[in-house]
Design an enzyme around this catalytic site. Sequence first.
Site, mmCIF file in Angstrom:
data_model
loop_
_atom_site.group_PDB
_atom_site.id
_atom_site.type_symbol
_atom_site.label_atom_id
_atom_site.label_comp_id
_atom_site.label_asym_id
_atom_site.label_seq_id
_atom_site.Cartn_x
_atom_site.Cartn_y
_atom_site.Cartn_z
ATOM 1 N NE ARG A 241 66.875 41.020 46.263
ATOM 2 C CZ ARG A 241 67.275 40.598 45.078
ATOM 3 N NH1 ARG A 241 67.782 39.366 44.961
ATOM 4 N NH2 ARG A 241 67.181 41.359 44.014
ATOM 5 C CG HIS B 255 73.549 38.404 45.799
ATOM 6 N ND1 HIS B 255 72.801 39.333 46.489
ATOM 7 C CD2 HIS B 255 72.757 38.010 44.767
ATOM 8 C CE1 HIS B 255 71.625 39.488 45.916
ATOM 9 N NE2 HIS B 255 71.578 38.695 44.856
ATOM 10 C CD GLU C 129 73.426 39.943 49.693
ATOM 11 O OE1 GLU C 129 73.612 40.670 48.694
ATOM 12 O OE2 GLU C 129 72.773 38.897 49.636
#
Length: 315
Positions: A229, A276, A258
């Site tokens: 993360r 991601h 993000e």
Amino acid sequence: MEPEGPAEHRVAVVGALMPFFRDWLTDRYAAASVADIPDPAAVAVAVVGPGPTIGATEMDALPGLEAITVYGVGYDNVDVAEAARRGIVVSHTPDVLDDAVADLTVALVLDVLRGVTAADRFVRSGKWAAGERFPLTREVGRTRVGILGLGRIGSATAERLSALGADITYHSRSPKDVPWAYAATPVDLARLSDVVVVLTPGGDGTRHLVNRDVLDALGPDGFLVNVARGSVVDEDALVEALAEHRIAGAGLDVFADEPHVPEQLLTLDNVVLTPHIASATVATREAMARLVMDNIDAHLAGRTLVTPVPEMGRA
């Protein structure tokens, strides 16, 4: 056990999901986005995609909520303690994405060491044809790789890298019965590693676990790979360390805000950036979707969730 039929708006979708999965949820449960449901009190199950935060405010908006099913292994965007306090159960999708995430992690390690995408840019720019030479790179064999977070994905990654000849060390909350050496702290791990791979869960407990001290311990010849993360790494400290060449480079699949990536990272040739996508394979995303539906079916049938988050067992 198949449910008898979809109850109108018993299942709501929070956030964006893959189109195929939205179609599955609509066909099976008549699911709809929260904003499109006329009676939020009728919602028993919320399917949460990546991004949205589910806290007290969101739970208040769904007064009949009984279960939250997260489409992903990470669930730091859900206030699990608040859900437990309200008697709301929470599930996620562990195990089914281990191989996909481990594969991308190894790909990023290979890329930062061998400069694969940098070499691609070098060729496309015409520099090779103009007579320039691409710099020498490093190989995985005999490289010291530190795994920060030796869970299922961390173990799968360590096994893959071991097969390529890497020397593995790891740090977790406690030592495990594994064939690799244990480092007592993240700083110790970085000091012993050429590459540190971040694979811990997100959340408050791991926020900025990789900080300036860890980056300095990694040193000017070391690389950081983060497939966990964005919150686990102090992104400002990382950008500074890269810009000042206090570490050699980074491979990043996750970011603090993000989909926004710090502008400075976009300009650095020693950084590999992916959006991601660690679990983004067809087979894995379908397996995740089926596991979410297994959890929905179990709850609507009055059974225990198939894959409750660990905290549910301690609630």
